[in-house]
Scaffold this motif. Sequence first.
Motif, PDB file in Angstrom:
ATOM      1  N   ASN A 184     -16.172  93.043  24.323  1.00 51.37           N
ATOM      2  CA  ASN A 184     -16.238  91.886  23.430  1.00 51.37           C
ATOM      3  C   ASN A 184     -17.620  91.253  23.339  1.00 51.37           C
ATOM      4  O   ASN A 184     -17.754  90.142  22.836  1.00 51.37           O
ATOM      5  CB  ASN A 184     -15.210  90.845  23.886  1.00 51.37           C
ATOM      6  N   ILE A 185     -18.634  91.938  23.809  1.00 52.43           N
ATOM      7  CA  ILE A 185     -19.999  91.404  23.757  1.00 52.43           C
ATOM      8  C   ILE A 185     -20.696  91.923  22.501  1.00 52.43           C
ATOM      9  O   ILE A 185     -20.638  93.116  22.200  1.00 52.43           O
ATOM     10  CB  ILE A 185     -20.791  91.795  25.026  1.00 52.43           C
ATOM     11  N   GLU A 186     -21.318  91.020  21.772  1.00 50.48           N
ATOM     12  CA  GLU A 186     -22.062  91.405  20.568  1.00 50.48           C
ATOM     13  C   GLU A 186     -23.238  92.303  20.969  1.00 50.48           C
ATOM     14  O   GLU A 186     -23.865  92.089  22.010  1.00 50.48           O
ATOM     15  CB  GLU A 186     -22.610  90.157  19.865  1.00 50.48           C
ATOM     16  N   ASN A 187     -23.569  93.265  20.109  1.00 50.32           N
ATOM     17  CA  ASN A 187     -24.676  94.182  20.400  1.00 50.32           C
ATOM     18  C   ASN A 187     -25.987  93.447  20.666  1.00 50.32           C
ATOM     19  O   ASN A 187     -26.758  93.828  21.543  1.00 50.32           O
ATOM     20  CB  ASN A 187     -24.855  95.198  19.273  1.00 50.32           C
ATOM     21  N   LYS A 188     -26.216  92.364  19.917  1.00 54.86           N
ATOM     22  CA  LYS A 188     -27.461  91.609  20.098  1.00 54.86           C
ATOM     23  C   LYS A 188     -27.538  90.962  21.484  1.00 54.86           C
ATOM     24  O   LYS A 188     -28.618  90.670  21.984  1.00 54.86           O
ATOM     25  CB  LYS A 188     -27.646  90.577  18.993  1.00 54.86           C
ATOM     26  N   ASP A 189     -26.390  90.726  22.115  1.00 49.63           N
ATOM     27  CA  ASP A 189     -26.331  90.092  23.438  1.00 49.63           C
ATOM     28  C   ASP A 189     -26.284  91.097  24.584  1.00 49.63           C
ATOM     29  O   ASP A 189     -26.350  90.710  25.750  1.00 49.63           O
ATOM     30  CB  ASP A 189     -25.112  89.172  23.525  1.00 49.63           C
ATOM     31  N   LEU A 190     -26.162  92.376  24.249  1.00 51.74           N
ATOM     32  CA  LEU A 190     -26.037  93.396  25.294  1.00 51.74           C
ATOM     33  C   LEU A 190     -27.246  93.469  26.238  1.00 51.74           C
ATOM     34  O   LEU A 190     -27.056  93.544  27.451  1.00 51.74           O
ATOM     35  CB  LEU A 190     -25.779  94.774  24.683  1.00 51.74           C
ATOM     36  N   PRO A 191     -28.489  93.457  25.728  1.00 50.85           N
ATOM     37  CA  PRO A 191     -29.613  93.550  26.669  1.00 50.85           C
ATOM     38  C   PRO A 191     -29.611  92.445  27.730  1.00 50.85           C
ATOM     39  O   PRO A 191     -29.851  92.716  28.914  1.00 50.85           O
ATOM     40  CB  PRO A 191     -30.845  93.463  25.768  1.00 50.85           C
ATOM     41  N   GLU A 192     -29.296  91.225  27.329  1.00 54.62           N
ATOM     42  CA  GLU A 192     -29.252  90.121  28.297  1.00 54.62           C
ATOM     43  C   GLU A 192     -28.119  90.336  29.305  1.00 54.62           C
ATOM     44  O   GLU A 192     -28.308  90.173  30.509  1.00 54.62           O
ATOM     45  CB  GLU A 192     -29.073  88.780  27.583  1.00 54.62           C
ATOM     46  N   PHE A 193     -26.949  90.738  28.815  1.00 57.32           N
ATOM     47  CA  PHE A 193     -25.814  90.990  29.706  1.00 57.32           C
ATOM     48  C   PHE A 193     -26.147  92.110  30.693  1.00 57.32           C
ATOM     49  O   PHE A 193     -25.943  91.971  31.903  1.00 57.32           O
ATOM     50  CB  PHE A 193     -24.568  91.361  28.901  1.00 57.32           C
ATOM     51  N   VAL A 194     -26.645  93.216  30.170  1.00 52.00           N
ATOM     52  CA  VAL A 194     -26.973  94.370  31.022  1.00 52.00           C
ATOM     53  C   VAL A 194     -28.048  93.984  32.037  1.00 52.00           C
ATOM     54  O   VAL A 194     -27.946  94.329  33.217  1.00 52.00           O
ATOM     55  CB  VAL A 194     -27.426  95.586  30.172  1.00 52.00           C
TER      56      VAL A 194
END
Length: 171
Positions: free
Chosen positions: A124-134
């Motif tokens: 459920n994480i937006e692609n644009k937010d993936l780098p920060e999450f990862v």
Amino acid sequence: MKVVLIGYMASGKSSIGRLLANDLDIGFIDLDEYIESEMQKSITTIFSEKGEIFFRKLEHEMLDKVLHENESVVLSTGGGTPCYGENMKTILNNSDHSIYLQLPVLTLANRISNEKDQRPLVKNIENKDLPEFVGKHLFERRQFYAQAKHILDCEGKTIEELVSELKLLLL
């Protein structure tokens, strides 16, 4: 010989593991696939029906079982496997080689964005937010991954090149 591949999701553990096992002429087990087979449910379903705590306990039991029942195996773990309970200790004490497949955050985020449906933690994480999450997630997990016997930088290399490097490490 027991070889355990660890690393963040989408680092190539299963793809590299299958090819390495084939080259070494030993068995290959993907821990997530093994759990799904044993439980007759997908990891995503187990997470949604029973929760992460149940899954992590099950994962530890299956990790221990695989390492004790196989004399020679290449085992690909889930991205979180080494980070929970005594799993890293189990890996270190019951394998000949533990290898962290290391990749930069942006490479991982790009790979994950193409397969989010199969990954419950990022579904459920937006692609644009993936780098920060990862980046945050990898920061938390790196202390566990770094305990591996070997660390292999995987950036910019083909699977075949990585398998060749791994075979040299295992000698």
